[in-house]
Design an enzyme around this catalytic site. Structure first.
Site, PDB file in Angstrom:
ATOM      1  CD  GLU A 152      38.782  54.740  46.103  1.00  0.00           C
ATOM      2  OE1 GLU A 152      40.066  54.752  46.041  1.00  0.00           O
ATOM      3  OE2 GLU A 152      38.235  55.171  45.113  1.00  0.00           O
ATOM      4  CG  HIS A 211      44.135  25.394  34.895  1.00  0.00           C
ATOM      5  ND1 HIS A 211      44.228  23.723  34.798  1.00  0.00           N
ATOM      6  CD2 HIS A 211      43.020  25.297  33.973  1.00  0.00           C
ATOM      7  CE1 HIS A 211      43.362  23.367  33.888  1.00  0.00           C
ATOM      8  NE2 HIS A 211      42.719  24.378  33.200  1.00  0.00           N
ATOM      9  CE  LYS A 220      45.755  60.405  46.676  1.00  0.00           C
ATOM     10  NZ  LYS A 220      44.578  61.212  46.084  1.00  0.00           N
TER      11      LYS A 220
END
Length: 533
Positions: free
Chosen positions: A341, A372, A501
């Site tokens: 960000e 793994h 948004k």
């Protein structure tokens, strides 16, 4: 700077196929390309950075004005130019010295807020502040982004020091998140912290209203068990939260840098004011080191320069953060926000598009789990992924010392394996001892080759204490600053979060059937039609 960039690129091309392992013919390689601060050791010797590259990178930091901009940041200059703000999260952990913003010393107000937090936390932890059903047993922090990732990461990291109420974190607007968090809690002994600077963040306020309704089913005055971290006093009052439980912070503290202050309220409740102050002290120690150490010995500068070498010079687009410390499991997610960000920009400070890549893609999981899962790609994939290991010399469970030894040995083994690799001749020898011969041996051997020559660094520390975590977080914060300065970008705005948004607000009435999808692209219109209630 252009000449230094060019010199770095030319040097990288000249040494691109050199084996990093060959650099260790210098018996002082590991010592020379490692840096210490107290009980922390940053070993960056397993990279292809040699003396020439190191010196050029340090010259680059100097030419970019890192020292000058560093002092501008600490002195309260408005280095967040797009928003006209100072960048002073460092003041939250250095309240013993004056810091001026617009000519006003801000530290008295910081100390007052900190003292209010301490008093509230002591009352809560001692049982003087109670819920309507007795002492507070659980705390739910409702926030998102910087109001969630930092304190959630830190609460897990410092779990051995958590002797207060249990802390839970709700961030996602998905109702499943708050439902699953609240379902086993008692409203009468739960405190809810609503962390939103503006008290308008949609996800946070939606969850806050849900929590208030949940609490109202059991208690007569639900708002009495709410606290807020916000600067919107009118909105917190309208919500019903008493001013004594509202803790504000200034606009020169960015969300992703804010857990040192009121956003860290849940952390202070969990570990207590004294341990929280140790966390602040660790961050302040890193601040002093960052300001005072020469670039060649400066941990944040060196972390940044190693990252720039790998991303901008070598072209490695991602970096894996691999903490061999289970309680740092949330550190990669925290660093994703902190770094991506901050430095995930396409426009330079002067408004022109960048001519180079900005920050890397940051990801990771704790060891040994990742071994793994995705280490296969790291070791044998066609893309090089620089790796950043973190490991403690000592764990918190003395009765499980053998398991910690296994953990550390795995961390060092992965770092060595990335460096050394395994040749086809070595693979043949191993398979031959297992009885394979001829064409089958040759076929299998190819699959067992590890190219090696893959860069990694190790950040080692004595033990994950509050002070150590403070040093680590501040280290990465300053790394972001240095990279941003060299790349010429503003690391302290985040306009990239806004468009989604705005579009989400417009889509809500469409999904409710109250508006049509005129003007939407065909894909979005189709998805609205399918998902409409």
């Amino acid at each position: 700077m252009k000449q230094i960039w060019q010199a770095l690129k030319a040097h990288q091309q000249a040494v691109e196929h050199r084996a990093i392992l060959d650099l260790f013919t210098d018996p002082r390689r590991a010592e020379t390309f490692s840096t210490r601060l107290g009980d922390m050791l940053f070993d960056w010797s397993k990279t292809n950075i040699d003396h020439t590259a190191r010196d050029l990178l340090i010259d680059l930091a100097g030419a970019a004005g890192v020292a000058e901009k560093r002092e501008a940041m600490f002195s309260g200059a408005k280095i967040n130019e797009t928003e006209g703000r100072a960048v002073l999260h460092t003041a939250l952990r250095n309240m013993d010295r004056p810091v001026r913003v617009d000519g006003v010393d801000v530290t008295p107000a910081l100390r007052e807020t900190h003292a209010r937090m301490q008093a509230f936390v002591r009352d809560l932890r001692s049982g003087r502040f109670t819920g309507q059903g007795g002492p507070i047993t659980d705390v739910v922090n409702i926030g998102i982004g910087g109001s969630d990732l930092g304190p959630a990461m830190a609460c897990l990291a410092l779990a051995p020091y958590a002797d207060g109420p249990r802390c839970h974190f709700v961030s996602n607007v998905d109702g499943a998140h708050i439902h699953d968090t609240l379902q086993d809690l008692d409203p009468a002994t739960t405190l809810v912290i609503v962390a939103s600077k503006t008290f308008t963040t949609i996800e946070t306020m939606t969850n806050a209203e849900t929590a208030k309704r949940w609490m109202a089913k059991r208690v007569s005055d639900p708002a009495a068990q709410f606290a807020a971290v916000s600067t919107a006093a009118d909105k917190t009052a309208a919500f019903g939260i008493d001013a004594s439980r509202v803790f504000g912070f200034e606009d020169w503290v960015g969300g992703r840098y804010s857990m040192w202050g009121p956003i860290g309220l849940a952390l202070m409740i969990a570990i207590g004011p004294e341990a929280f102050d140790a966390f602040l002290a660790g961050g302040a120690e890193m601040d002093r080191h960052f300001r005072e150490a020469p670039f060649a010995e400066n941990l944040p500068v060196l972390l940044a320069l190693v990252g720039l070498w790998h991303n901008q010079i070598c072209g490695h687009a991602t970096r894996a953060v691999l903490p061999y410390d289970q309680r740092l499991a949330r550190l990669p997610a925290y660093l994703q926000q902190l770094e991506m960000e901050s430095n995930g920009k396409r426009v330079a400070m002067d408004g022109h598009e960048l001519t180079h890549h900005s920050g890397p893609i940051v990801w990771g999981e704790p060891g040994t789990n990742g071994q793994h899962a995705f280490y296969q790609l790291i070791h044998q994939g066609s893309r090089i992924v620089p790796c950043e290991f973190l490991v403690a010399r000592e764990g918190h469970e003395p009765d499980l010392a053998h398991q910690h030894l296994l953990l550390v040995s795995n961390c060092l083994a992965q770092s060595e394996a990335l460096l050394r690799g395994r040749s086809v001749e070595e693979a043949r020898a191993i398979l031959g001892k297992k009885g394979l011969t001829g064409s089958e041996l040759e076929r299998q051997a190819r699959h067992r080759v590890f190219p090696g020559n893959r860069p990694s660094t190790v950040l080692a520390y004595e033990k994950l204490t509050p002070a150590t975590l403070g040093r680590i977080v501040a280290l990465y914060e300053h790394r972001v600053f240095v990279e941003g300065v060299i790349l010429g970008i503003n690391s302290y705005d985040q306009w990239g979060v806004e468009l989604g948004k705005e579009l989400a607000l417009a889509l809500q009435p469409m999904l409710e059937g109250r508006a049509g999808t005129e003007g939407k692209d065909g894909s979005t219109a189709q998805l609205v039609a399918y998902l409409r209630r």
